[in-house]
Design an enzyme around this catalytic site. Structure first.
Site, PDB file in Angstrom:
ATOM      1  N   TYR A 211      -8.899  -9.116  11.519  1.00 57.32           N
ATOM      2  CA  TYR A 211      -7.559  -9.547  11.950  1.00 57.32           C
ATOM      3  C   TYR A 211      -7.597 -10.065  13.387  1.00 57.32           C
ATOM      4  CZ  TYR A 211      -6.220  -6.843   7.815  1.00 57.32           C
ATOM      5  OH  TYR A 211      -6.117  -6.341   6.547  1.00 57.32           O
TER       6      TYR A 211
ATOM      7  N   HIS B  90     -13.905  -4.280   3.206  1.00 58.48           N
ATOM      8  CA  HIS B  90     -12.770  -5.211   3.256  1.00 58.48           C
ATOM      9  C   HIS B  90     -12.960  -6.409   2.325  1.00 58.48           C
ATOM     10  CE1 HIS B  90      -9.768  -7.361   6.201  1.00 58.48           C
ATOM     11  NE2 HIS B  90      -9.361  -7.387   4.945  1.00 58.48           N
TER      12      HIS B  90
HETATM   13  P1  NAD Z   1       3.581  -8.074   4.634  1.00 60.85           P
HETATM   14  O1  NAD Z   1       4.009  -8.342   3.248  1.00 60.85           O
HETATM   15  O2  NAD Z   1       3.722  -6.713   5.172  1.00 60.85           O
HETATM   16  O3  NAD Z   1       4.344  -9.143   5.561  1.00 60.85           O
HETATM   17  C1  NAD Z   1       4.143  -9.172   6.943  1.00 60.85           C
HETATM   18  C2  NAD Z   1       5.063 -10.240   7.550  1.00 60.85           C
HETATM   19  O4  NAD Z   1       6.411  -9.807   7.398  1.00 60.85           O
HETATM   20  C3  NAD Z   1       4.828 -10.420   9.049  1.00 60.85           C
HETATM   21  O5  NAD Z   1       5.077 -11.769   9.374  1.00 60.85           O
HETATM   22  C4  NAD Z   1       5.902  -9.540   9.672  1.00 60.85           C
HETATM   23  O6  NAD Z   1       6.271  -9.989  10.942  1.00 60.85           O
HETATM   24  C5  NAD Z   1       7.030  -9.707   8.686  1.00 60.85           C
HETATM   25  N1  NAD Z   1       7.971  -8.578   8.641  1.00 60.85           N
HETATM   26  C6  NAD Z   1       7.711  -7.255   8.668  1.00 60.85           C
HETATM   27  N2  NAD Z   1       8.847  -6.543   8.601  1.00 60.85           N
HETATM   28  C7  NAD Z   1       9.866  -7.445   8.504  1.00 60.85           C
HETATM   29  C8  NAD Z   1      11.271  -7.339   8.403  1.00 60.85           C
HETATM   30  N3  NAD Z   1      11.878  -6.156   8.371  1.00 60.85           N
HETATM   31  N4  NAD Z   1      12.013  -8.482   8.342  1.00 60.85           N
HETATM   32  C9  NAD Z   1      11.418  -9.689   8.353  1.00 60.85           C
HETATM   33  N5  NAD Z   1      10.079  -9.857   8.455  1.00 60.85           N
HETATM   34  C10 NAD Z   1       9.304  -8.737   8.527  1.00 60.85           C
HETATM   35  O7  NAD Z   1       2.053  -8.561   4.730  1.00 60.85           O
HETATM   36  P2  NAD Z   1       0.774  -8.069   5.499  1.00 60.85           P
HETATM   37  O8  NAD Z   1       1.010  -7.872   6.961  1.00 60.85           O
HETATM   38  O9  NAD Z   1      -0.310  -9.001   5.090  1.00 60.85           O
HETATM   39  O10 NAD Z   1       0.427  -6.678   4.825  1.00 60.85           O
HETATM   40  C11 NAD Z   1       0.660  -5.453   5.462  1.00 60.85           C
HETATM   41  C12 NAD Z   1      -0.622  -4.837   5.985  1.00 60.85           C
HETATM   42  O11 NAD Z   1      -1.449  -4.448   4.882  1.00 60.85           O
HETATM   43  C13 NAD Z   1      -1.527  -5.728   6.843  1.00 60.85           C
HETATM   44  O12 NAD Z   1      -1.065  -5.795   8.175  1.00 60.85           O
HETATM   45  C14 NAD Z   1      -2.860  -5.038   6.677  1.00 60.85           C
HETATM   46  O13 NAD Z   1      -2.908  -3.905   7.512  1.00 60.85           O
HETATM   47  C15 NAD Z   1      -2.813  -4.594   5.223  1.00 60.85           C
HETATM   48  N6  NAD Z   1      -3.437  -5.578   4.304  1.00 60.85           N
HETATM   49  C16 NAD Z   1      -4.737  -5.384   3.946  1.00 60.85           C
HETATM   50  C17 NAD Z   1      -5.393  -6.295   3.126  1.00 60.85           C
HETATM   51  C18 NAD Z   1      -6.826  -6.062   2.748  1.00 60.85           C
HETATM   52  O14 NAD Z   1      -7.388  -5.074   3.138  1.00 60.85           O
HETATM   53  N7  NAD Z   1      -7.449  -6.937   2.001  1.00 60.85           N
HETATM   54  C19 NAD Z   1      -4.694  -7.428   2.651  1.00 60.85           C
HETATM   55  C20 NAD Z   1      -3.358  -7.586   3.010  1.00 60.85           C
HETATM   56  C21 NAD Z   1      -2.746  -6.651   3.833  1.00 60.85           C
END
Ligand code: NAD
Length: 331
Positions: A71, A134
């Site tokens: 990230y 990952h």
């Molecule tokens: P998400 O679906 O959580 O969306 C994140 C987006 O939504 C960001 O732009 C954030 O600013 C916005 N957001 C958050 N809360 C909000 C709200 N209340 N209103 C409006 N916008 C809002 O997607 P993500 O960040 O990709 O997934 C969450 C976490 O999961 C990641 O940060 C990561 O830690 C993990 N993840 C891991 C993998 C992997 O291991 N392969 C893949 C995807 C995500």
């Protein structure tokens, strides 16, 4: 979903719920802090603001933090490490190994071992609670089974990681690995939320059978289920983005916030230990905690799902061809 007086003053009561992560002894908050936005993955973030957001999250009972060297190409780990300085013992900290760039993967034992040491330095700690391979679909599955996971277990024996897990998008590959070698946790993303629910039929039975802890990420479908929408790199086709926009408009007309409806839906899944939400601002931390405390009527959920129905359960291709799930067409 009105903001309480407490929240207006920047304080939130600790009403968080915790669930045990599989058979580990980790009790994680149902609302998990996804730290990928700290790496400027979605847009540029303000480091001071994200530092305060991390502290607000901890003060409000969020104890589960997930990050990766991928990230922001180490930026998210650096920033999270700085924010957790002095507060490390209050959180359950997860990071990852094996993915280091858009097309840069190395699941060798040697790299995985070096990687954890590098992450520990950036995170300013001498152990992580959870160490995850990952996006395993970009690796050779046999290597992950025979080399990567055994190397991660050795790091666990050395005390550098308390538990180990795998992450990825294609459920088929996650299941294949989990059936071949014990893992403590599985993290998948964009497979259980208002858009899609095939995690339930494909992954949950295997996780249940082996006592594996399940972490669900991207309840907002990586930004699609928000008013602002997702960035251009999002792999879903235009029709999926457009359906998210229609759902956001509908929710606004109903006087509710689509992200809060979407997240509440995910938090209600009791088979999932924690739902990771990407956050980097106080506002989002507060809103997502508010979503946790809110109740959404089943009718409203059903109306939103009807709007999303033409594109629901769309799956995109991810990883090596042999590791991909079958993709579902939109027609
Ligand atoms: P998400 O679906 O959580 O969306 C994140 C987006 O939504 C960001 O732009 C954030 O600013 C916005 N957001 C958050 N809360 C909000 C709200 N209340 N209103 C409006 N916008 C809002 O997607 P993500 O960040 O990709 O997934 C969450 C976490 O999961 C990641 O940060 C990561 O830690 C993990 N993840 C891991 C993998 C992997 O291991 N392969 C893949 C995807 C995500």
């Amino acid at each position: 979903m009105n903001q309480s007086h407490e929240e207006e003053n920047g304080q939130l009561g600790n009403q968080m719920e915790y669930r045990r992560l599989g058979q580990t002894d980790l009790e994680v908050s149902v609302v998990g802090f996804g730290a990928s936005p700290l790496g400027d993955v979605f847009r540029r973030t303000d480091p001071l603001e994200s530092h305060i957001a991390v502290h607000r999250a901890i003060d409000s009972g969020i104890n589960f933090f997930d990050v990766s060297p991928y990230y922001g190409l180490t930026l998210a780990e650096e920033r999270l490490g700085e924010a957790l300085d002095g507060r490390r013992t209050e959180v359950v900290l997860a990071t990852k190994c094996g993915r280091y760039g858009l097309d840069e993967f190395d699941f060798s034992a040697r790299r995985v071992t070096e990687s954890l040491d590098e992450s520990l330095t950036r995170l300013r700690t001498d152990y992580v609670d959870l160490f995850q391979a990952h996006d395993v679909e970009f690796g050779n599955v046999q290597q992950v089974i025979e080399e990567t996971i055994p190397a991660m277990r050795r790091l666990q024996e050395q005390g550098k990681a308390r538990f180990i897990g795998i992450t990825g998008y294609p459920l088929k590959t996650l299941v294949q690995i989990a059936e071949a070698i014990p893992v403590d946790t599985i993290l998948t993303y964009c497979r259980y939320n208002l858009m899609i629910n095939d995690m339930d039929t494909i992954l949950m039975p295997v996780a249940h059978k082996h006592g594996i802890g399940v972490i669900n990420a991207s309840g907002l479908h990586m930004g699609i289920l928000t008013d602002r929408g997702a960035p251009d790199w999002h792999p879903a086709p235009r029709e999926v983005h457009d359906a998210g926009k229609r759902a956001a408009v509908f929710c606004r007309q109903q006087g509710v916030d689509l992200p809060q409806v979407a997240l509440r839906y995910c938090f209600d899944h009791t088979g999932v230990a924690s739902t990771l939400v990407g956050m980097s601002t106080r506002n989002h931390v507060s809103k997502n905690l508010e979503a946790f405390r809110s109740r959404v009527s089943p009718e409203l959920v059903s109306q939103v799902r009807t709007i999303l129905a033409p594109v629901s359960n769309y799956v995109w291709a991810s990883g090596r061809p042999e590791n991909r799930d079958s993709t579902y067409s939109l027609s």
